[in-house]
Write a protein that holds these residues in place. Structure first.
Motif, PDB file in Angstrom:
ATOM      1  N   UNK A  90      -7.420  12.233  -0.564  1.00 43.70           N
ATOM      2  CA  UNK A  90      -6.773  13.175  -1.219  1.00 43.70           C
ATOM      3  C   UNK A  90      -6.753  12.675  -2.740  1.00 43.70           C
ATOM      4  N   UNK A  91      -6.658  13.739  -3.748  1.00 42.91           N
ATOM      5  CA  UNK A  91      -6.776  13.309  -5.074  1.00 42.91           C
ATOM      6  C   UNK A  91      -5.697  12.459  -5.662  1.00 42.91           C
ATOM      7  N   UNK A  92      -4.369  12.802  -5.026  1.00 40.46           N
ATOM      8  CA  UNK A  92      -3.347  12.028  -5.326  1.00 40.46           C
ATOM      9  C   UNK A  92      -3.244  10.820  -4.961  1.00 40.46           C
ATOM     10  N   UNK A  93      -3.861  10.533  -3.577  1.00 41.23           N
ATOM     11  CA  UNK A  93      -4.056   8.935  -3.277  1.00 41.23           C
ATOM     12  C   UNK A  93      -5.063   8.326  -4.000  1.00 41.23           C
ATOM     13  N   UNK A  94      -6.130   8.787  -4.851  1.00 43.06           N
ATOM     14  CA  UNK A  94      -6.709   8.052  -5.814  1.00 43.06           C
ATOM     15  C   UNK A  94      -6.014   7.597  -6.933  1.00 43.06           C
TER      16      UNK A  94
ATOM     17  N   UNK B  54       1.401   2.087   1.693  1.00 47.39           N
ATOM     18  CA  UNK B  54      -0.002   2.402   1.348  1.00 47.39           C
ATOM     19  C   UNK B  54      -0.950   2.378   2.124  1.00 47.39           C
ATOM     20  N   UNK B  55      -1.218   1.194   2.603  1.00 53.25           N
ATOM     21  CA  UNK B  55      -2.262   0.974   3.562  1.00 53.25           C
ATOM     22  C   UNK B  55      -2.328   1.549   5.264  1.00 53.25           C
ATOM     23  N   UNK B  56      -1.097   1.473   5.773  1.00 51.62           N
ATOM     24  CA  UNK B  56      -0.740   2.009   7.048  1.00 51.62           C
ATOM     25  C   UNK B  56      -0.883   3.555   6.930  1.00 51.62           C
ATOM     26  N   UNK B  57      -0.689   4.198   5.823  1.00 51.69           N
ATOM     27  CA  UNK B  57      -0.685   5.575   5.790  1.00 51.69           C
ATOM     28  C   UNK B  57      -2.050   6.378   5.349  1.00 51.69           C
ATOM     29  N   UNK B  58      -3.156   5.238   4.936  1.00 53.55           N
ATOM     30  CA  UNK B  58      -4.118   5.762   4.474  1.00 53.55           C
ATOM     31  C   UNK B  58      -5.139   6.636   5.469  1.00 53.55           C
ATOM     32  N   UNK B  59      -5.377   7.735   4.981  1.00 57.75           N
ATOM     33  CA  UNK B  59      -6.552   8.651   5.904  1.00 57.75           C
ATOM     34  C   UNK B  59      -7.882   8.001   6.011  1.00 57.75           C
ATOM     35  N   UNK B  60      -8.414   8.251   7.117  1.00 56.50           N
ATOM     36  CA  UNK B  60      -9.679   7.575   7.573  1.00 56.50           C
ATOM     37  C   UNK B  60     -10.908   8.555   6.910  1.00 56.50           C
ATOM     38  N   UNK B  61     -10.813   9.760   6.983  1.00 51.09           N
ATOM     39  CA  UNK B  61     -11.864  10.457   6.646  1.00 51.09           C
ATOM     40  C   UNK B  61     -11.944  10.935   5.187  1.00 51.09           C
ATOM     41  N   UNK B  62     -11.105  11.638   4.652  1.00 53.16           N
ATOM     42  CA  UNK B  62     -10.985  12.396   3.361  1.00 53.16           C
ATOM     43  C   UNK B  62      -9.737  11.668   2.512  1.00 53.16           C
TER      44      UNK B  62
END
Length: 75
Positions: free
Chosen positions: A41-45, A31-39
Motif C-alpha cells: 500500500x502507498x502508506x507503507x511506502x 514493520x517487517x512482520x506485518x509486511x504484505x506479500x503481494x501488494x
C-alpha cells in the motif's frame, strides 16, 4: 514502546538514547512482520522515510558513543 519504557525502568537503565534504539528495533521488527506479500500500500511506502530518518539518528547515536569511548588524543 510502553513495554520498552517499562523494561528500561525495571532495569534502571532509562535514557533517551537507549529508549530510541530499542523502540527503533521494535518498530523495524513490527514493520517487517506485518509486511504484505503481494501488494504494498502507498502508506507503507512512506514508512521508508521514517525508517531512513530513524537509521540516521541511530548512526548519530552510535558515532557519539564511539567517540565517547575513544581516548581524547585519537580523534
Amino acid at each position: 514502546m510502553s513495554a520498552t519504557i517499562l523494561a528500561l525502568v525495571l532495569l534502571d537503565a532509562v535514557s533517551y538514547e537507549l529508549f530510541f534504539v530499542v523502540s527503533l528495533i521494535g518498530f523495524l521488527v513490527v514493520t517487517e512482520l506485518t509486511a504484505p506479500f503481494q501488494v504494498t500500500p502507498a502508506w507503507r511506502r512512506r514508512l521508508r522515510w521514517l525508517i531512513a530518518v530513524g537509521l540516521v539518528v541511530f548512526a548519530y547515536i552510535v558515532a557519539r558513543r564511539i567517540l565517547a569511548i575513544l581516548p581524547p588524543g585519537v580523534v
